[in-house]
Design an enzyme around this catalytic site. Structure first.
Site: not given
Length: 277
Positions: A41, A109, A143
């Site tokens: 990430e 994300k 994540c």
């Protein structure tokens, strides 16, 4: 397909150094026969870049992604790497897929973690986008996204074989639970491969857990890294090898049947006046 994952210690705020590290890893991965490399990430700006993130953000057509695509083209290996994406005056915590032949594909994300991320980034919208690459169907989460089971299930139902998860998992008391228990369960309950790719070491703001792993549909770990050192993980992704696992744990088939049954029963109850339509 053989894939690779680079657990690395990014230099916060130094995109040149981080791009060079990813290129080095791509060369090693290609030499090992891998067709895909996954980096963590925000691997390009460094997760802990903090207030410099806006300055470091670039568009998906910017110089940084273009250079990453050139590396992919030269080495004939696709790369997934996290970057800070600037789009219409908003910054997204994004991951880009490049193969050097086609336009970059970006995932943003959707579940931002904590005040740090929410103070910098704008969340993306959930989707079931699948990347078709050399016969492998790839989905991307970042994540915290993978800790919500519906996100993984959505991609599995859409036909993903592999879910790539660039991450920046911090070194906390529950890090090992996530990396070593939750990730194999996500793979098992959705009959997919999951590549969970983390930073290691520390920057001025965060200390990272490492513990990167590539999990198979039967829940086994095909490759795993320890908490501290940098590492290049390599694993062969062969969905047909796990056909028996899908038969033994037919979650995707049965959730589909359950959904159909629920819809049929709901319609019948509505007709009978058991609840208002």
């Amino acid at each position: 397909m053989r894939i690779a994952a680079i657990q690395t210690r990014a230099v916060a705020g130094d995109q040149e150094a981080n791009l060079a590290r990813i290129e080095e890893a791509a060369r090693a991965a290609a030499a090992a026969g891998a067709s895909l490399l996954i980096a963590p990430e925000l691997a390009l700006p460094g997760y802990g870049a903090g207030d410099d993130m806006r300055m470091l953000a670039q568009t998906s057509g910017g110089d940084l992604v273009t250079r990453l695509a050139l590396v992919a083209s030269e080495l004939k290996i696709a790369i997934i790497a996290g970057f800070a994406e600037m789009a219409e005056e908003e910054i997204h915590n994004s991951a880009v897929f490049v193969d050097g032949r086609n336009p970059p594909i970006v995932y943003r994300k959707t579940h931002l973690y904590g005040d740090y991320e929410r103070g910098i980034f704008t969340a993306g919208y959930p989707s079931a986008s699948i990347i078709e690459y050399r016969g492998l169907r790839i989905g991307i989460l970042i994540c915290y996204d993978v800790e919500f089971p519906e996100n993984v299930r959505r991609l599995a139902v859409a036909g993903a074989h592999l879910i790539a998860v660039p991450t920046a998992l911090p070194a906390t008391g529950h890090a090992k639970l996530i990396a070593r228990k939750m990730i194999p369960v996500r793979a098992f309950e959705n009959q997919v491969f999951v590549a969970y790719v983390n930073h290691c070491g520390a920057d001025d703001l965060f200390c990272y857990a490492g513990l990167s792993a590539i999990a198979a549909p039967d829940g086994t770990l095909l490759a795993a890294a320890d908490s501290k050192p940098e590492a290049l993980l390599v694993a062969d992704i062969r969905p047909d090898d796990f056909a028996a696992s899908a038969i033994a744990a037919p979650y995707l088939r049965d959730v589909h049947h359950c959904s159909e049954w629920s819809q049929d029963q709901g319609a019948a109850h509505a007709r009978d006046g058991h609840f208002a339509p």
